[in-house]
Design a protein around this motif. Structure first.
Motif: not given
Length: 392
Positions: A173-174, A199, A293
């Motif tokens: 998750r990036t 994100p 995030w």
């Protein structure tokens, strides 16, 4: 774990997150994005989590919850289902290891296409597995321990290395704009593809798991640091280890001194909604992945107090790489003082402070980049395409 539907080229995906709300919600946000593109999701979580999350399921026709019963483990209180039920999650980890038969049974009976059930090798592991790393959970469906194990039988390092060895790919998750170098290193080091979801933030009413302070003394330094700023504040925390309630852990006379100015709350909070409120100017967090995030996309100054490995890494990214946050200084023993916390907050909140001005300016640039129309969707579309290439 994903299996394509041969007739529509869509996936049936099984989500099996760590049983903590702060970990489960990112999986559901990702599920919503995938379901919006026609993919079917089976969400494997305990009943309590289902009740908390039902209102966040935006595609109930494609996202279905399947109840996983948390097995009894000696020392684990009756009724425990998620990490927030208990002060430490070690015993819950052991209980989740014992769900192997439930998970395997579900996969055998439910993960199918129009012709054949998904192949399960003799060992009982799915033939195609994916480990979701930073921002989701270090757990692969292929790495569910085969027999009951003692309390100290498996270390976090063993779980990590087993998951890395057995997985087919890393899903993180990036985005490359923030962690491109890290992703390139991971791919080269393990010779496995790295798929990025972006994100993947949810709706504004998503719940975020509150933090836990390990000791009462450090807890008191934290709340006294907020008091010392002289600013209004709202703190959401679990009681520190050793205390049954928040009120029990507060310093003597604290509530009277901050009455009308500060609140310390021991329950769940709607963090994204709070961060979007016009009256909020600074976000102090441990820098867990969800909070990282949410802080990036908020309009608030950022102060970080990490204490776990992934939080420390996330903090270095925001403080050293992106230069959009300030970390609270610590003493040689790793603890922070009320003075250091107060100093960090007042530094970023002072409009005339050079550091505060710099992090605010840099933060605005990154927020603009991440908020560009189509930015999030582009990552999800690319993720689905690369997942399809991997599975087909």
């Amino acid at each position: 774990m994903a299996q394509p539907n041969q007739s529509s080229n869509n996936f049936h995906i099984a989500m099996f997150p760590w049983f903590a709300m702060g970990h489960i919600t990112p999986f559901l946000h990702l599920s919503n994005e995938l379901a919006a593109r026609g993919h079917r999701i089976s969400f494997l979580v305990p009943k309590k989590a289902q009740l908390e999350l039902q209102h966040l399921n935006l595609h109930p026709n494609l996202i279905s919850f399947h109840t996983i019963t948390v097995p009894h483990v000696e020392g684990l209180p009756e009724g425990t289902e998620i990490a927030s039920d208990i002060p430490t999650s070690m015993l819950l980890s052991i209980a989740l290891d014992l769900t192997r038969d439930q998970i395997q049974g579900f996969l055998k009976s439910s993960v199918v296409d129009h012709k054949n059930k998904i192949h399960l090798p003799p060992a009982g592991y799915p033939s195609s597995t994916i480990v979701l790393l930073r921002g989701y959970e270090v757990r692969s469906i292929s790495v569910i321990w085969k027999k009951p194990l003692g309390l100290n039988a498996i270390t976090l390092y063993q779980r990590w290395t087993a998951a890395v060895k057995e997985c087919d790919t890393f899903c993180i998750r990036t985005c490359r704009e923030v962690e491109g170098d890290f992703c390139d290193y991971l791919e080269a080091q393990h010779e496995k593809p790295v798929l990025l979801t972006g994100p993947v933030l949810g709706m504004e009413d998503s719940n975020t798991e509150e933090g836990t302070i390990r000791g009462e003394d450090q807890f008191q330094e934290l709340v006294l640091g907020f008091e010392l700023t002289g600013l209004p504040f709202f703190v959401a925390l679990k009681p520190p280890v050793g205390c049954a309630t928040i009120e029990e852990a507060l310093p003597h006379g604290f509530e009277e001194r901050v009455k009308g100015r500060g609140v310390v709350f021991g329950g769940w909070v709607q963090q994204p909604m709070i961060l979007s409120h016009i009256s909020v100017g600074c976000f102090v967090s441990h820098c867990g992945f969800g909070s990282m995030w949410e802080s990036l996309l908020s309009d608030n100054q950022i102060v970080l107090v990490p204490h776990l490995t992934d939080q420390i890494l996330n903090t270095k990214i925001l403080v050293k790489e992106l230069k959009i946050a300030v970390e609270v200084e610590r003493e040689e023993n790793g603890w922070f003082s009320k003075e250091s916390l107060s100093k960090a907050i007042t530094t970023v909140m002072d409009k005339d402070n050079e550091v505060g001005f710099m992090v605010k300016k840099n933060h605005a640039k990154w927020r603009e980049t991440l908020s560009t129309p189509g930015f999030m969707d582009g990552y999800i579309d690319s993720f689905v395409q690369k997942l399809r290439e991997l599975v087909n």
